[in-house]
Design a protein around this motif. Structure first.
Motif, short mmCIF file in Angstrom:
data_model
loop_
_atom_site.label_atom_id
_atom_site.label_comp_id
_atom_site.label_asym_id
_atom_site.label_seq_id
_atom_site.Cartn_x
_atom_site.Cartn_y
_atom_site.Cartn_z
N GLY A 339 0.83 -1.20 0.00
CA GLY A 339 0.00 0.00 0.00
C GLY A 339 0.86 1.25 0.00
O GLY A 339 0.64 2.17 -0.77
N ARG A 340 1.90 1.21 0.85
CA ARG A 340 2.75 2.39 0.97
C ARG A 340 3.49 2.64 -0.35
O ARG A 340 3.61 3.76 -0.81
CB ARG A 340 3.75 2.16 2.11
N ILE A 341 3.93 1.54 -0.98
CA ILE A 341 4.68 1.70 -2.23
C ILE A 341 3.78 2.27 -3.32
O ILE A 341 4.16 3.18 -4.05
CB ILE A 341 5.26 0.34 -2.67
N PHE A 342 2.54 1.78 -3.37
CA PHE A 342 1.62 2.29 -4.38
C PHE A 342 1.33 3.77 -4.15
O PHE A 342 1.32 4.56 -5.08
CB PHE A 342 0.30 1.51 -4.35
N ARG A 344 3.16 5.90 -2.72
CA ARG A 344 4.34 6.70 -3.03
C ARG A 344 4.45 6.91 -4.53
O ARG A 344 4.65 8.01 -5.01
CB ARG A 344 5.58 6.00 -2.49
N SER A 345 4.29 5.84 -5.30
CA SER A 345 4.46 6.00 -6.74
C SER A 345 3.27 6.74 -7.32
O SER A 345 3.38 7.41 -8.33
CB SER A 345 4.65 4.65 -7.42
N GLY A 346 2.11 6.64 -6.65
CA GLY A 346 0.93 7.36 -7.13
C GLY A 346 1.13 8.85 -7.01
O GLY A 346 0.57 9.62 -7.79
N ALA A 347 1.90 9.28 -6.04
CA ALA A 347 2.07 10.70 -5.78
C ALA A 347 3.05 11.33 -6.76
O ALA A 347 3.15 12.54 -6.83
CB ALA A 347 2.56 10.91 -4.35
N LYS A 348 3.77 10.51 -7.51
CA LYS A 348 4.78 11.03 -8.43
C LYS A 348 4.17 11.87 -9.54
O LYS A 348 3.12 11.52 -10.05
CB LYS A 348 5.59 9.87 -9.03
#
Lengths: 348, 498
Positions: A339-342, A344-348
């Protein structure tokens, strides 16, 4: 255990299946047929299910054994050696007393001896940790290598069976059949012992002061000392139990499945339950009850992989690679937070 | 400038639509209670956390800060409460980490020149060949600041920079900060000490429960206004009702000697006596044996000589558990590593000193119902901000965790309580709360051994004060003879013959 981990584990197992599909394609096997065979051969056919349950027994016991010190962040990598020593002790007493004791008593004696053998083998690394602060990961691992070759020696030396002399496959004499663990429809009754051990250790960890102190130690050694925990006693007891229970797995394997002490079984990666038990315990978040599921699942995957080998003529090394992939990805599923990884990459 | 920043953690809205402006060359104090969201907000600016909502603008241009490297390339640097220096490296080596020019080979001489230049410019003095582990906290902080300057930071964020500094070091720090300001740097200091904010800041922003509740420039600020903004109500400072309690119970330490971690004698023949119903304060500059004394009384550290008695009962040979059973409680300064097992739930943390008997262990089995009930009682009686008793202790802010630990130790049946720096790092509200609880424990007939680096705290709370200097204890000073200057002089060795 929250809902996140199971979902992640499933996600990563699907990922492992996708990679396995590629490997199957390279080997000219239809991935869909291959995976269908993996599932049915491991969990759905009668033969497969029996084999899966029988493999679950030692895997579950050793995984549960490893959990006990792992809770205190004492990394017992020596489950394999303790498992081997349990089997040596149990076989020795079994052959020694064969015929002089009724089956049930002899089995009881073998369980006790297996516990002692496994616990003894766990002691050198534990005592060295307690008194000299040596790193247990290294010492327990080293003890495994010694155990493997000691077992080899025993079965070509002092405990060599008469058949082994002819076949030149190292093994001990067989345990006489009246002393073996009974089977029900092909399933070793060791399964009941395995389930009982899982439940008992679950209760021990959750409801006793000992279990509580292990959790404190695992969280912070300084906090555990502050809470009045006896670190040395706890560590020692956790390793006596861990080694002893791993030893019992060795006894159940010999008395329930192999009937002879067979070094081959203890050096093959797939049946080196002392090692395989580590990811199985981790995938279950060190919960003995969940370990029942994870041990069953991975035993099923292994047997399904064997079924693929037979049905499609896939090389054994490839099917075991697939088994390894499944395990590797499942462990990743526990260790990371998707969840955290998604996010993070979603915020890019 | 930060606009509409929102950051959520599981179960908590840590930062709630905060607008925060920072002007060039100012010293800006970000003030608030523990858990108000100060550090979280600045961690968003420094790229440690990513905001769930909101944007960051620099000179009117929106920027994206995903990590510390992004922050640094925007000229933002942050010194966290816990330093990130490598103890076995020298200052010079620590400063050279992360410097990009020079390729693979470290040109330590060139770095030395740069350091000297920086030292001169900002008035920061440091022995660069010393290993970091040999430095005092204040010196380590200076190294951290130098590190940021080296990396080209023009905006420095300091998180609770004074929390472990001596008064003299605070003065030096503030001097350096002003020097940095005059060199054109912008500084944010995160603090909960309002007098510090008043002392150094050009502007103040106050956060409460994740929201901005107050913004002002220095002129016209009063302590009362700031206090009210921080905690939403005025508090009485240091006005405690000390009731007379008579009891014969006592905790006695006789001629105790204790070795420290570096195999030197840290406590030398220390003696003291805590009566039931009194607070005995131990004053002293940090590192004069207080830590070793307390650990030894609790059984965490072996003593080399001397005796410890509770109510006439010799406990010197007991382990930690035996001493707890004999009636000892302890609120350690190390909340997250000693006072609580942070990966475990609050329930499990609530019985750290009661896990061996009734009512939590009945017939060998944990009674989770009773344990959870006790944890809930602590949470409600001590106003711990926690979702419920099942959350891991690590989810609590420092102040709330301290309230929980204080609550646990006070609600147990103990007759003596040791407490080390119980309010360090706490905000005004939590500080008052903890101090009141300590006094009420005393008024109920408990004896308290209070170690604090905050002399004002000791003067406010203690019935008697013993000073520790180089491992030795002074004769107790009675409350009627309390004199800040005199005790201060004793802390520096007056009256101790060495």
């Amino acid at each position: 255990m929250n809902i996140r981990k199971p979902i992640q584990i499933i996600f990563f197992i699907i990922l492992a299946l996708l990679i396995s599909s590629l490997l199957l394609l390279i080997d000219h096997v239809s991935p869909i047929a291959g995976i269908a065979e993996l599932i049915s051969g491991g969990f759905l056919t009668h033969y497969g299910l029996v084999a899966t349950i029988n493999d679950t027994i030692p895997l579950l016991i050793v995984a549960v054994a490893i959990i006990i010190p792992f809770i205190a962040k004492f990394w017992n990598i020596g489950g394999q050696g303790q498992y081997i020593f349990g089997s040596i002790f149990a076989t020795w007493i079994g052959l020694e007393l064969a015929g002089s004791l009724p089956g049930a008593l002899l089995i009881t004696a073998a369980i006790i001896f297996a516990f002692i053998g496994g616990a003894l083998w766990a002691m050198p690394p534990t005592l060295m940790k307690i008194y000299f602060g040596t790193n247990e990961i290294i010492t327990t691992l080293m003890m495994n290598f010694i155990a493997v070759y000691f077992l080899d020696y025993m079965t070509i030396g002092p405990m060599e069976g008469s058949i082994a002399k002819i076949t030149h496959v190292p093994s001990s004499a067989p345990i006489p059949s009246p002393d073996l663990l009974p089977h029900i429809g092909g399933v070793s009754t060791g399964i009941f012992m395995a389930l009982a051990i899982a439940v008992i250790i679950f209760i021990l960890l959750r409801y006793t002061n000992f279990g509580y102190e292990l959790k404190l130690i695992g969280s912070s050694i300084d906090a555990a000392r502050y809470a009045g925990a006896s670190l040395r006693r706890d560590l020692l007891l956790s390793m006596v139990l861990s080694g002893g229970i791993a030893g019992i797995a060795g006894m159940i394997q010999v008395f329930g499945i192999t009937t002879v002490l067979l070094p081959q079984v203890f050096s093959d990666i797939t049946t080196s339950f002392g090692y395989v038990g580590i990811p199985v315990a981790l995938v279950a978040s060190l919960n003995p009850l969940i370990t029942i599921i994870s041990a069953f699942f991975f035993s099923g995957v292994l047997n399904g992989a064997y079924a693929m080998e037979i049905s499609f003529g896939i090389p054994i090394d490839l099917v075991i690679t697939i088994y390894g992939l499944m395990m590797f990805f499942a462990v990743i599923g526990v260790m990371i937070n998707l969840g955290r990884i998604f996010r993070r990459s979603g915020a890019k | 400038m930060m606009k509409g920043i929102v950051k959520r953690f599981p179960g908590v809205l840590a930062v709630d639509h905060v607008d925060f402006e920072l002007y060039p060359k100012e010293i800006h104090a970000l003030l608030g209670e523990n858990g108000a969201g100060k550090t979280t907000l600045m961690n968003v600016l420094y790229g440690v956390y990513r905001a769930d909502e909101g944007q960051i603008l620099i000179n009117g241009k929106q920027v994206r800060i995903r990590n510390a490297v992004d922050a640094q390339s925007n000229g933002i640097g942050m010194v966290h409460q816990h330093f990130s220096l490598i103890p076995v490296f020298t200052v010079k080596e620590n400063l050279s980490i992360g410097l990009r020019d020079g390729g693979f080979r470290l040109n330590l001489n060139q770095i030395k020149l740069k350091i000297e230049e920086a030292e001169e410019k900002y008035g920061i003095e440091i022995d660069i060949d010393k290993k970091v582990q040999q430095l005092s906290v204040g010196e380590q902080q200076r190294v951290e600041i130098l590190k940021l300057l080296f990396r080209g930071a023009s905006t420095l964020i300091l998180d609770e920079p004074t929390s472990s500094l001596t008064p003299q070091e605070v003065v030096n720090l503030f001097k350096s900060l002003r020097a940095l300001q005059s060199e054109g740097k912008t500084i944010v200091i995160i603090t909960h000490k309002l007098y510090e904010a008043l002392d150094i800041a050009d502007r103040v922003t106050v956060l409460r429960k994740g929201k901005v509740v107050f913004k002002a420039i220095k002129e016209g600020l009063t302590p009362q206004a700031l206090t009210e903004a921080m905690i939403g109500r005025s508090v009485e400072l240091s006005n405690y009702k000390m009731e007379k309690v008579s009891s014969r119970n006592s905790l006695i330490v006789e001629g105790l000697s204790v070795m420290g971690d570096r195999n030197e004698e840290m406590v030398i023949g220390a003696s003291l006596e805590v009566h039931a119903g009194e607070i005995l304060g131990i004053a002293g500059v940090s590192g004069n044996g207080q830590k070793e004394l307390i650990e030894s009384i609790f059984g965490l550290r072996a003593s080399k000589g001397g005796r410890i008695l509770i109510n006439g009962h010799d406990i010197t040979k007991y382990g930690v558990k035996g001493r707890i059973k004999a009636g000892l409680g302890y609120i350690p300064e190390e909340r997250k590593t000693r006072g609580a097992a942070i990966s475990l739930s609050l329930s499990l943390n609530s019985v750290m000193h009661d896990h061996w008997g009734q009512p939590y262990l009945t017939r060998g089995a944990f009674n989770y119902k009773a344990i959870r009930k006790f944890a809930r009682e602590i949470i409600s009686s001590f106003k711990v901000a926690a979702k419920d008793e099942s959350v891991p202790a690590r989810d609590l802010s420092g102040g709330n965790l301290q309230k929980f630990i204080v609550g646990r130790e006070m609600m147990r049946n103990s007759s003596f309580l040791m407490s080390v720096n119980p309010t360090s790092g706490l905000d005004v509200g939590a500080t008052e709360y903890v101090r009141n609880e300590i006094v009420s424990y005393r008024n109920k007939g408990g004896g308290v051994l209070l170690v604090s680096e905050d002399l004002d705290e000791l003067l406010a709370l203690s019935d008697r004060i013993v000073v520790m200097y180089r491992g030795k204890t002074s004769k107790p000073v009675e409350r009627k003879d309390f004199d800040k200057l005199k005790i201060g002089a004793m802390m520096l060795g007056e009256g101790f013959n060495s």
